[in-house]
Scaffold this active site. Sequence first.
Site, short mmCIF file in Angstrom:
data_model
loop_
_atom_site.label_atom_id
_atom_site.label_comp_id
_atom_site.label_asym_id
_atom_site.label_seq_id
_atom_site.Cartn_x
_atom_site.Cartn_y
_atom_site.Cartn_z
N ARG A 58 0.80 -1.21 0.00
CA ARG A 58 0.00 0.00 0.00
C ARG A 58 0.85 1.28 0.00
O ARG A 58 0.63 2.18 -0.81
CB ARG A 58 -0.93 0.04 1.24
N THR A 59 1.81 1.37 0.92
CA THR A 59 2.54 2.63 1.08
C THR A 59 3.39 2.93 -0.15
O THR A 59 3.39 4.05 -0.67
CB THR A 59 3.42 2.56 2.35
N LYS A 86 25.51 -5.77 -1.36
CA LYS A 86 26.98 -5.91 -1.43
C LYS A 86 27.64 -5.21 -0.25
O LYS A 86 28.85 -5.07 -0.20
CB LYS A 86 27.49 -5.28 -2.72
N ARG A 108 11.37 3.68 3.87
CA ARG A 108 10.92 2.68 4.85
C ARG A 108 12.12 1.82 5.21
O ARG A 108 12.84 1.34 4.33
CB ARG A 108 9.80 1.81 4.30
N HIS A 136 4.76 5.85 11.55
CA HIS A 136 4.30 5.71 10.16
C HIS A 136 3.35 6.89 9.94
O HIS A 136 2.12 6.74 9.93
CB HIS A 136 3.59 4.37 10.01
N1 CP Z 1 -0.30 0.09 5.82
C1 CP Z 1 0.88 -0.25 5.33
O1 CP Z 1 1.93 0.32 5.70
O2 CP Z 1 0.85 -1.26 4.38
P1 CP Z 1 2.11 -1.73 3.56
O3 CP Z 1 3.06 -2.40 4.50
O4 CP Z 1 1.60 -2.68 2.51
O5 CP Z 1 2.75 -0.52 2.95
#
Ligand code: CP
Length: 309
Positions: A58-59, A86, A108, A136
Amino acid sequence: MTYKHKDLLGLRELSKDEILYFLDSAVKFKELNLKSVKKSDALRGKTVINAFFENSTRTRISFETAAKRLGADAINFSASQSSTKKGETLIDTIHNMEAMKTDIFVVRHECSGSAKFIADNSDASIVNAGDGLGEHPTQGLLDLFTIREHKGKLEGLNVAIIGDIEHSRVARSDIFAMKKFGINVKLFGPAMMMPNRADVFECEIAKNMEDAVRDSDAIIMLRVQLERQGLSTPFPSNREYSKFFGLNKKRLELANYPLVMHPGPINRGVELNSDVADGKCSLVLNQVENGVAIRMAVLDILNKNRENL
Ligand code: CP
């Protein structure tokens, strides 16, 4: 009120007005996303790199969609196919991509604090898309946006956050933001997935599922985060988890049919039964839709800030 910073690393340090600025800015992008041509040139000529050192559906996809709808060149970096394998360091990796004149990194990473570490060592703007057990922030913003859209307000609402609180950066961003709006947040989860110092959040801790869901305007169910616990079975059995901590139709009825939310991905039959995940109270896909608008607002605001730095 505006938001005048180079980066977006978390919601803890933001004021209520700064959060509102993101939410209000996202409204026009939601409208744009409902048109047949979903395009703006707010970020035309800019480069956005999605630097994901952890998995995401999603993100990552919504940031890519957001950047492209704003006219930016959106590039996806996948750690598993990069020179990280590496042994290249995190900051070397970022500096090399920055040398290609990148304007914004969406990052991320499994390490808490990694987004701040990068922001402190880069002239590009950094958006935290999830840092370990940290925050988040765009999930927190899209959750608030979704609740406000359905309830017409935030102040005074009752929200239950249920499940793996300890390992959830979504829970942290949600709690930090919701408290600023006077939302009454109730937490509940298995003892092994509650923080030792849950009291620091200054939220009510429920005694059981029935207590947790009662009088809720919205219930946010969390995924059990197997990958952060170093265990193949963080809970003795899924059936038992579902019985004590899962949301089913009976509990939904007890709560008088509140909004049901989940950041995804869902462990069906564990924290959410399918009839609830796909039922009329579920906003799971609305959250995903709103995530694109929120991320367009975040990229647009940070890009404008860069022009004034
Ligand atoms: N909600 C969320 O962070 O989903 P993903 O891990 O798929 O990005």
